[in-house]
Structures are given as structure tokens and as C-alpha cells.
Scaffold this active site. Sequence first.
Site, short mmCIF file in Angstrom:
data_model
loop_
_atom_site.label_atom_id
_atom_site.label_comp_id
_atom_site.label_asym_id
_atom_site.label_seq_id
_atom_site.Cartn_x
_atom_site.Cartn_y
_atom_site.Cartn_z
N GLU A 135 1.06 -1.10 -0.08
CA GLU A 135 0.08 0.20 -0.44
C GLU A 135 0.93 1.04 -0.17
O GLU A 135 1.83 1.07 0.54
CB GLU A 135 -0.47 -0.29 1.02
CG GLU A 135 -1.87 -1.20 1.66
CD GLU A 135 -2.69 -1.08 -0.16
OE1 GLU A 135 -3.16 -0.16 -1.00
OE2 GLU A 135 -3.88 -2.21 0.31
N CYS A 165 -8.29 -1.85 8.21
CA CYS A 165 -6.35 -1.70 7.69
C CYS A 165 -6.48 -0.53 7.31
O CYS A 165 -4.81 -0.06 7.87
CB CYS A 165 -6.62 -2.50 6.89
SG CYS A 165 -6.38 -4.20 7.04
N HIS A 207 -1.52 -5.52 2.06
CA HIS A 207 -2.15 -6.79 2.21
C HIS A 207 -2.01 -7.71 1.82
O HIS A 207 -1.40 -7.81 0.81
CB HIS A 207 -3.61 -5.98 0.88
CG HIS A 207 -4.40 -5.23 2.62
ND1 HIS A 207 -4.71 -3.47 1.54
CD2 HIS A 207 -5.48 -5.80 3.04
CE1 HIS A 207 -6.16 -3.45 2.80
NE2 HIS A 207 -6.23 -4.29 3.07
N1 PCA Z 1 -8.25 -6.58 6.69
C1 PCA Z 1 -9.22 -5.57 6.70
C2 PCA Z 1 -9.53 -6.11 7.74
C3 PCA Z 1 -8.22 -7.05 8.56
C4 PCA Z 1 -7.80 -7.33 7.43
O1 PCA Z 1 -7.01 -8.42 7.75
C5 PCA Z 1 -9.20 -4.92 5.60
O2 PCA Z 1 -8.49 -4.55 4.83
O3 PCA Z 1 -9.18 -3.73 6.25
#
Ligand code: PCA
Length: 216
Positions: free
Chosen positions: A79, A142, A167
Amino acid sequence: MPRILLTGFEPFGGETINPSMEAIKQLNLSSFPSEIFFYQVPVAFYDSSKFVIEKIHELRPDIIIMIGQAGGRKDISVERIAINLDDSQVPDNNGVLPKDDPISIFGESGYFSTLPVKSIVENISKVHIPCHISNSAGTYVCNHLFYSVMHELHERSMNHVKAGFIHVPYIKEQVVHRSHLFSLETHLITQAIDIAIRTTLDSLSIIYKASYPARI
Ligand code: PCA
């Protein structure tokens, strides 16, 4: 020795596992020239950031790498930016369902990751694991955690700390009954996180490198 704070999330949205934690647990921690502290974070808007910010002040890490699941994505997404917005379609694990809420009323609109995102993507791609820079961490927990951590570092003038968010897709076990969904083997996600940590360590200042004779 640099100190690294590494976080993954608990399961959410009806899943029984979260690939972020599954992958982190498989890291060979003793193979890094650093101290790594890892934690599972609740999938809860306010508790997630409270927990990690407390850890930052307790541990004083040099590097913070936060990992989360992005089910449906087809690659490791490094990200680039966190935005000042909580806006969710589904409640978090505490039942909180924010709509168009700023994370910090006086905060910046966004904060860029201070991890070496391009080098991380380059190095992960070299070993043929699908990986891209992502320009949106969403507006769920997140992004909330990512933004809150970057805001805290900014507000406390801790700009020397390298921090960012990655992610990861589903792992195989999560899609056995949903084979149309993309997934990766856990060990590949672990390898990608390993590479992200090493790439960030390599980008730290020469002062740190000088304390590792083995790496010069
Ligand atoms: N993914 C979610 C919240 C927790 C996770 O592992 C997100 O992308 O916001």
C-alpha cells in the site's frame, strides 16, 4: 540492532483464519539481523489503532510493517497511501459501522507509506510472487490502522520510523469451497513478508548497517 514491529489481524467477516497471521507465524524470526515483535490485532476500528499505538510507545520500533487480508485481490499489495476516512459496509468485530467519518478531525487527508514500496515490489516480483503497488488500502479497519499509525508518527515527530501496510490475498485453505477466488500458498505470502522486511532493513541508514559487520 533495529527493532521491528510486525502486525497481522485476527479473522473477520465469517473467516476462521486470517492469512496475515498465518503467514507471519511461519517467518523464521531468528534469521533476521533485527529484533522482531509480532502481534495479532483485533479487527476493530478503535481497538486496532489503540493497541498498535501503545506497542509503538512501549517498543520504540525502527520499522513498523502491518499486514492484512484483502480477499479477492490477486497479488501482494504494497500500500502506498492511507486516507483519513472510515467508511464501512460491514461492521467490524466489535459491531462498529462508521459512515464517512474522518479518522482524525485535524489530521492530514492522507499519509504516504515510508517503507521503500517500489523496492519491495521489485524484490518480491523477482521471485515470481505476484505483487503490485496499491493506491488504496480501502476504508475499513486496515486503512484505519495504517492511517492512525502514520498520523501518530507524524504528530510525535517520529519520522525516522519506517512504516507501512501490505495487503495479502486469501490462502488456499480459505477458498476450498470457493475455488473461483484467487489464493496463494501461505509459504509464498511468508516469503513476500520476509522480503519486505529485508528490503526495508537494507534501506535503513548507514549508521544501522555499520552495526552489522556481517552485512558490510
Ligand atoms: N483486512 C481488513 C481488516 C482486517 C484485515 O485483515 C481490511 O482490509 O480492512
